[in-house]
Design a protein around this motif. Sequence first.
Motif, mmCIF file in Angstrom:
data_model
loop_
_atom_site.group_PDB
_atom_site.id
_atom_site.type_symbol
_atom_site.label_atom_id
_atom_site.label_comp_id
_atom_site.label_asym_id
_atom_site.label_seq_id
_atom_site.Cartn_x
_atom_site.Cartn_y
_atom_site.Cartn_z
ATOM 1 N N UNK A 190 37.804 39.182 38.807
ATOM 2 C CA UNK A 190 38.932 39.406 39.679
ATOM 3 C C UNK A 190 38.832 39.555 41.245
ATOM 4 N N UNK A 191 38.005 40.978 41.379
ATOM 5 C CA UNK A 191 37.345 40.656 42.645
ATOM 6 C C UNK A 191 36.649 40.363 43.362
ATOM 7 N N UNK A 192 35.722 39.369 42.592
ATOM 8 C CA UNK A 192 34.334 38.405 42.649
ATOM 9 C C UNK A 192 35.252 37.460 43.779
ATOM 10 N N UNK A 193 36.987 37.200 42.832
ATOM 11 C CA UNK A 193 37.102 35.618 42.941
ATOM 12 C C UNK A 193 38.310 36.013 44.310
ATOM 13 N N UNK A 194 38.461 37.501 44.351
ATOM 14 C CA UNK A 194 39.294 37.903 46.007
ATOM 15 C C UNK A 194 38.469 37.828 46.986
ATOM 16 N N UNK A 195 37.051 38.914 46.472
ATOM 17 C CA UNK A 195 36.417 38.230 47.986
ATOM 18 C C UNK A 195 35.780 37.192 48.427
ATOM 19 N N UNK A 196 35.363 35.963 47.304
ATOM 20 C CA UNK A 196 35.324 35.105 47.242
ATOM 21 C C UNK A 196 36.258 34.449 49.045
ATOM 22 N N UNK A 197 37.597 34.856 48.302
ATOM 23 C CA UNK A 197 38.808 33.778 49.153
ATOM 24 C C UNK A 197 39.214 34.904 50.164
ATOM 25 N N UNK A 198 38.272 35.328 50.548
ATOM 26 C CA UNK A 198 38.617 36.996 51.875
ATOM 27 C C UNK A 198 39.653 37.551 51.621
ATOM 28 N N UNK A 199 39.986 38.518 50.361
ATOM 29 C CA UNK A 199 41.565 39.035 50.620
ATOM 30 C C UNK A 199 41.243 40.337 50.436
ATOM 31 N N UNK A 200 41.982 41.212 51.181
ATOM 32 C CA UNK A 200 41.174 42.346 51.497
ATOM 33 C C UNK A 200 41.366 42.757 50.689
ATOM 34 N N UNK A 201 42.905 42.999 49.388
ATOM 35 C CA UNK A 201 42.307 44.401 48.392
ATOM 36 C C UNK A 201 41.423 43.663 47.435
ATOM 37 N N UNK A 202 40.848 43.235 47.316
ATOM 38 C CA UNK A 202 39.214 43.176 47.220
ATOM 39 C C UNK A 202 38.599 43.817 46.806
ATOM 40 N N UNK A 203 37.922 44.640 47.493
ATOM 41 C CA UNK A 203 36.945 45.024 48.339
ATOM 42 C C UNK A 203 36.770 46.663 47.418
ATOM 43 N N UNK A 204 38.485 47.883 47.419
ATOM 44 C CA UNK A 204 38.650 48.684 46.272
ATOM 45 C C UNK A 204 38.608 48.353 44.679
#
Length: 144
Positions: free
Chosen positions: A72-86
Amino acid sequence: MSENSTEESGPAVTGRPRPVTVAAVLSGLQGAVVGAFGAAMLLLAVAGDPDDRTQALTGAVTVLALAALPLAAGHGLWRLRRWSRSPAVLTQLLAVPVTWTLFGSGGLWPLAAVALGGSAVAAFLCLVNPASTAALGVGPRRTA
């Protein structure tokens, strides 16, 4: 050249910075590897002959659930989602004791420790990179 050109109006931030891309890929790979271990554990629990089938199934499902965090974090980072960094940073920090444990194991596990530790350090450094924090909108907020 028009007045609205990016060359005249200054650099525009477009795309995903390379450190975010690297962190996203590493996080996704970590999740995929953990998921593969979970799937193998599940296969062995179902098709094999474990001492305690319930415990084996519980362990496999737990490992599969743990794979969801870096994926999930990798997917969020790929989409530049702020929540994914934590969750991405948390995953890298959790990899440190796992790396240490793998170093103490025999066989090929120390090689796995090198791969895990190296990917965790690289991903963590990418996540704290100023370009990453700016792209993800993390950091001190400016007040007017």
